[in-house]
Scaffold this active site. Structure first.
Site, PDB file in Angstrom:
ATOM      1  N   ARG A  62      43.564  49.781  16.455  1.00 43.53           N
ATOM      2  CA  ARG A  62      43.069  49.819  15.132  1.00 43.53           C
ATOM      3  C   ARG A  62      43.828  48.800  14.479  1.00 43.53           C
ATOM      4  NH1 ARG A  62      42.349  56.226  13.559  1.00 43.53           N
ATOM      5  NH2 ARG A  62      41.048  56.600  14.990  1.00 43.53           N
ATOM      6  N   TYR A  64      44.915  46.008  15.501  1.00 46.34           N
ATOM      7  CA  TYR A  64      44.575  44.876  15.812  1.00 46.34           C
ATOM      8  C   TYR A  64      42.956  44.468  15.130  1.00 46.34           C
ATOM      9  CZ  TYR A  64      42.648  40.958  18.830  1.00 46.34           C
ATOM     10  OH  TYR A  64      42.347  39.672  19.152  1.00 46.34           O
ATOM     11  N   GLU A 138      46.909  35.877  47.699  1.00 46.46           N
ATOM     12  CA  GLU A 138      46.507  36.122  46.412  1.00 46.46           C
ATOM     13  C   GLU A 138      45.125  36.948  46.778  1.00 46.46           C
ATOM     14  OE1 GLU A 138      46.624  32.778  44.016  1.00 46.46           O
ATOM     15  OE2 GLU A 138      44.721  32.265  44.594  1.00 46.46           O
ATOM     16  N   LYS A 140      41.291  37.686  46.740  1.00 47.60           N
ATOM     17  CA  LYS A 140      40.027  36.873  46.491  1.00 47.60           C
ATOM     18  C   LYS A 140      38.868  37.487  45.423  1.00 47.60           C
ATOM     19  CE  LYS A 140      36.549  34.513  49.054  1.00 47.60           C
ATOM     20  NZ  LYS A 140      35.179  34.916  48.313  1.00 47.60           N
ATOM     21  N   ASP A 142      35.733  38.653  43.130  1.00 45.28           N
ATOM     22  CA  ASP A 142      34.408  38.539  43.365  1.00 45.28           C
ATOM     23  C   ASP A 142      33.899  38.602  41.992  1.00 45.28           C
ATOM     24  OD1 ASP A 142      32.062  38.792  44.749  1.00 45.28           O
ATOM     25  OD2 ASP A 142      31.934  40.915  45.009  1.00 45.28           O
ATOM     26  N   ARG A 161      31.227  26.225  38.593  1.00 42.64           N
ATOM     27  CA  ARG A 161      31.412  25.576  39.780  1.00 42.64           C
ATOM     28  C   ARG A 161      30.486  24.539  40.231  1.00 42.64           C
ATOM     29  NH1 ARG A 161      30.678  26.025  45.060  1.00 42.64           N
ATOM     30  NH2 ARG A 161      31.779  24.819  46.322  1.00 42.64           N
ATOM     31  N   GLU A 197      38.566  32.804  37.627  1.00 43.80           N
ATOM     32  CA  GLU A 197      37.538  33.571  37.947  1.00 43.80           C
ATOM     33  C   GLU A 197      37.385  34.557  36.823  1.00 43.80           C
ATOM     34  OE1 GLU A 197      35.308  34.582  41.592  1.00 43.80           O
ATOM     35  OE2 GLU A 197      36.816  33.015  41.251  1.00 43.80           O
ATOM     36  N   TYR A 249      44.259  30.989  38.572  1.00 42.20           N
ATOM     37  CA  TYR A 249      45.024  30.977  39.701  1.00 42.20           C
ATOM     38  C   TYR A 249      45.152  29.579  40.458  1.00 42.20           C
ATOM     39  CZ  TYR A 249      40.038  30.812  41.470  1.00 42.20           C
ATOM     40  OH  TYR A 249      38.811  30.408  41.647  1.00 42.20           O
ATOM     41  N   LYS A 328      46.895  30.105  50.732  1.00 42.69           N
ATOM     42  CA  LYS A 328      47.076  28.790  50.284  1.00 42.69           C
ATOM     43  C   LYS A 328      48.193  28.130  50.858  1.00 42.69           C
ATOM     44  CE  LYS A 328      46.247  29.471  45.941  1.00 42.69           C
ATOM     45  NZ  LYS A 328      45.851  29.421  44.410  1.00 42.69           N
ATOM     46  N   LYS A 352      38.701  37.781  54.898  1.00 42.63           N
ATOM     47  CA  LYS A 352      37.663  38.694  54.174  1.00 42.63           C
ATOM     48  C   LYS A 352      37.891  40.083  54.824  1.00 42.63           C
ATOM     49  CE  LYS A 352      34.575  37.513  52.004  1.00 42.63           C
ATOM     50  NZ  LYS A 352      33.304  36.761  52.330  1.00 42.63           N
ATOM     51  N   CYS A 443      19.509  66.056  24.257  1.00 49.34           N
ATOM     52  CA  CYS A 443      19.369  64.716  24.570  1.00 49.34           C
ATOM     53  C   CYS A 443      20.408  63.746  24.220  1.00 49.34           C
ATOM     54  CB  CYS A 443      17.964  64.553  23.963  1.00 49.34           C
ATOM     55  SG  CYS A 443      17.448  62.739  24.135  1.00 49.34           S
ATOM     56  N   CYS A 446      18.962  61.372  21.179  1.00 46.85           N
ATOM     57  CA  CYS A 446      18.674  61.789  19.916  1.00 46.85           C
ATOM     58  C   CYS A 446      19.133  63.160  19.544  1.00 46.85           C
ATOM     59  CB  CYS A 446      17.145  61.657  19.716  1.00 46.85           C
ATOM     60  SG  CYS A 446      16.443  63.001  20.744  1.00 46.85           S
ATOM     61  N   CYS A 459      13.474  66.059  26.979  1.00 47.74           N
ATOM     62  CA  CYS A 459      13.947  66.024  25.725  1.00 47.74           C
ATOM     63  C   CYS A 459      12.625  66.468  24.679  1.00 47.74           C
ATOM     64  CB  CYS A 459      14.214  64.548  25.082  1.00 47.74           C
ATOM     65  SG  CYS A 459      14.375  64.118  23.681  1.00 47.74           S
ATOM     66  N   CYS A 465      12.488  60.163  19.341  1.00 49.91           N
ATOM     67  CA  CYS A 465      13.554  60.060  20.315  1.00 49.91           C
ATOM     68  C   CYS A 465      13.709  58.432  20.572  1.00 49.91           C
ATOM     69  CB  CYS A 465      13.468  60.650  21.377  1.00 49.91           C
ATOM     70  SG  CYS A 465      14.845  60.417  22.515  1.00 49.91           S
TER      71      CYS A 465
END
Length: 709
Positions: A62, A64, A138, A140, A142, A161, A197, A249, A328, A352, A443, A446, A459, A465
């Protein structure tokens, strides 16, 4: 990482326990406003660093938000915004397209395998070519890989990329990501290019998917697709609304200037004196760039395998998607010696994880409200591959099945795809919930009461609605053959407030109001108004089908219209009267009466009947013969002195069918003024003759039909 406390801005009142009872902006002069705005920017950057990088915030959300709102207020009121202001994250002007940009250094891919022997071969090859080596392991991620460029500590550019040599310019979209600093901290190289990433955290992804499903949108299949689609949005303000995050990274290039670095895919930070990947990993957060805390430095193949297995065991507990680990070579000089292939770094390898099975975990259950008000429970899943397709949601069918299976949030379930198409929860494999998901009494859109019809829930809000409103607008337009209002346009009308109460609002909007919508213009707005006008006074059957009565489609609506003849007679009919209609059983009769008894639905119907809107539906008249028997007509555009409903009723009285869409069964497309393009394209594709209104009336005359009778 440096001590965050020691690195805090000095003498800034907005760093700790900020006083958010601000002096009214109107009481400030320009100089005081500029000074306060600069202190706010400095503090907000520090708070961003503490939250995203140090993971140790010193103020609450709050406070912030109050600082951020105050900065926006001052920048707007006194025009003191800066290029690197945190407020730039709300998104800039929409783009016509994403430009292509050349990367500073190539962004190559990584060779990969899930076989332990292949990883050991990678380590052996490295040691044969460069001798003893250490490695950095590290996760990988996704997500979507990006190149981010800083000059003199200021954010300059970001790109996807792409093909490794060039990528799409996503500068304005990446600017909206709060974990990507607009200005670096500490003492970074004057020219710095980093690889990161972009991803969506799993908890944020599930919450965002829940919102989409509840408002009737399709769920994203997985966080990666959601992140990729979001990052490529042409409107940065859309990107800003979605929960993107970013891990950094790799240093791609660093030095005193762009001319002082070599565009080499392996050198990284060598030109700035940073000679290992681990040193880069430790330097990135000192510059304010978020790194992942699961990275480790190892020395042997055994340690690499152990790291991968340990991380795999914790995979489901992480708040981000990973599909393996990246290994790496640590020493950058050894990386340069190992070099690259045309596509891959020879100093890196991806180990993987095996693909997930069809067993996954339910992270949430949400209730989707359909066009007719039917409530459908949907399980939001941790993404899982089922039959080669990534699945993140599955049907739970109805409350009875939920109770029978005992399905609850947190349970591990087996997911199948019905007919290899629709995912559904087949069984609970392991229960981790107490009881099962309880269906709501109201619902979720609504707040209207939920009514059960056997195993189905509805509903009772009807056309009022919001969830049903978007669908109601699209369905209303499709049944009445109003071109220009598909699902996306219906969402625009509702989201913009042009349709605020019900479908009748469509008729109250001016050309100027419609033309202001994104993607619209004066011509398309005029065409839509012409379409709405052409659809006035529809046949009673079409009108009844268009308003979304549960279980009442075009066939039932036509039978009801034929039985009662006029709208008033339909409104006055009892449930028993409806049951007497051929093809209408107990359930449909009850839905008809309940829908028409709903006060809000009756108000919508009366609004539509107003002559300034849709007007009175065309009564069903007795048939005038079968001169047009066997023919099917579709009408598009406007015909002078005739509404589309009049024309449809005319051919219907003489034995023909009048449908809303062109297919291979259509005999004629009658093309009036300002016709819809899609129907003409469909006619071309199906070899359907397109005739003018004059040719249409000539056809009627040839068949002995007098349109004036």
């Amino acid at each position: 990482m440096p001590d965050a406390e020691e690195d805090a801005p000095e003498d800034n009142p907005y760093v700790r326990d900020p006083d958010t009872d601000f002096v009214p902006a109107a009481d400030l002069d320009a100089e005081a406003a500029a000074a306060e705005a600069e202190r706010l920017r400095e503090a907000i950057r520090y708070h961003d660093y503490r939250y995203y990088v140090a993971n140790d915030p010193v103020i609450g959300d709050r406070a912030y938000d109050a600082l951020f709102s105050r900065l926006q207020e001052l920048e707007d009121a006194f025009d003191v915004a800066t290029e690197d202001s945190p407020t730039r994250r709300v998104g800039g002007e929409p783009l016509d397209e994403l430009d292509s940009v050349d990367h500073v250094a190539p962004l190559l891919s990584i060779d990969s395998s899930g076989d332990e022997a292949d990883v050991r071969d990678f380590v052996a090859r490295v040691e044969r070519e460069v001798g003893d080596a250490r490695f950095v392991c590290e996760p990988k991620f996704d997500g979507l890989s990006v190149e981010v460029v800083y000059e003199d500590g200021e954010y300059v550019r970001a790109a996807t990329r792409g093909d490794g040599e060039t990528g799409e310019d996503v500068t304005e979209n990446v600017r909206t990501i709060e974990s990507v600093p607009q200005r670096l901290r500490g003492d970074p190289p004057a020219f710095l290019v980093v690889r990161g990433e972009v991803y969506i955290p799993r908890d944020a992804f599930q919450a965002y998917n829940a919102e989409r499903v509840e408002r009737g949108d399709d769920a994203f299949a997985n966080p990666r697709n959601a992140a990729a689609g979001t990052l490529r949005q042409l409107d940065p303000s859309v990107t800003a609304e979605r929960p993107l995050d970013c891990f950094f990274y790799d240093v791609l290039a660093a030095g005193e200037s762009r001319d002082a670095v070599e565009p080499d895919a392996s050198r990284g930070g060598l030109d700035a004196g940073i000679d290992t990947h681990w040193a880069e990993h430790e330097a990135l957060p000192t510059w304010g760039l978020k790194v992942n805390d699961r990275a480790e430095r190892v020395e042997t193949a055994d340690e690499i395998v152990a790291y991968r297995n340990d991380l795999g065991a914790e995979r489901e507990d992480l708040n981000y998607e990973i599909d393996g680990v990246v290994v790496k070579v640590d020493d950058r000089r050894q990386c340069v010696e190992l070099g690259v292939t045309a596509r891959h770094y020879r100093w890196a390898y991806a180990y993987k994880f095996p693909a997930r099975s069809e067993v996954t975990t339910i992270s949430d259950v949400v209730v989707q409200v359909g066009r007719t008000g039917r409530l459908t429970p949907v399980a939001l899943l941790e993404p899982v591959e089922v039959g080669g397709v990534t699945v993140s949601r599955a049907s739970l069918h109805n409350p009875e099945e939920i109770a029978e299976m005992g399905v609850g949030v947190g349970d591990e379930v087996r997911v199948q795809r019905a007919g290899d198409v629709i995912p559904y929860v087949e069984e609970v494999v392991a229960s981790h919930s107490e009881g099962h998901f309880e269906f709501p009494d109201a619902c979720p859109r609504c707040g209207s009461d939920v009514e059960f019809d056997g195993p189905m829930a509805y509903c009772t809000g009807g056309l009022a609605c919001p969830a049903q409103l978007v669908r109601s607008v699209g369905y209303f337009a499709s049944v009445l053959d109003v071109e220009g209002i598909g699902e996306q346009a219906a969402e625009q009308f509702v989201d913009s407030g042009l349709v605020e109460h019900d479908v009748a609002d469509l008729y109250d909007r001016s050309v100027d109001e419609i033309a202001e919508l994104e993607g619209w213009g004066e011509t398309s707005a005029q065409n839509l108004k012409a379409e709405l006008d052409a659809a006035r006074h529809p046949p009673l059957g079409k009108f009844l089908a268009s308003i979304g009565i549960p279980e009442v489609g075009p066939t039932v609506a036509r039978d009801v219209a034929a039985e009662f003849g006029t709208l008033d007679a339909v409104l006055d009919a009892s449930e028993a009267d409806f049951r007497a209609v051929d093809g209408v059983g107990d359930v449909v009769a009850r839905h008809l009466r309940e829908f028409l008894d709903n006060d809000r639905n009756r108000r919508v119907i009366e609004r539509l009947r107003d002559e300034s809107r849709l007007g009175e539906p065309e009564p069903v008249e007795s048939t005038d013969g079968d001169a047009l028997d066997g023919l099917t007509f579709v009408f598009t555009g406007s015909v002078e002195d005739w509404t589309r409903g009049d024309l449809q009723a005319l051919v219907g009285r003489h034995g023909a069918n009048a449908t809303s869409s062109v297919s291979g069964n259509t005999d004629y497309l009658v093309v009036g003024a300002n016709p819809g393009q899609s129907k003409r394209e469909d006619a071309d594709a199906n070899d359907v003759p397109q005739i003018s209104p004059a040719e249409f009336f000539e056809l009627l005359a040839e068949r002995g039909v007098d349109p004036t009778r």
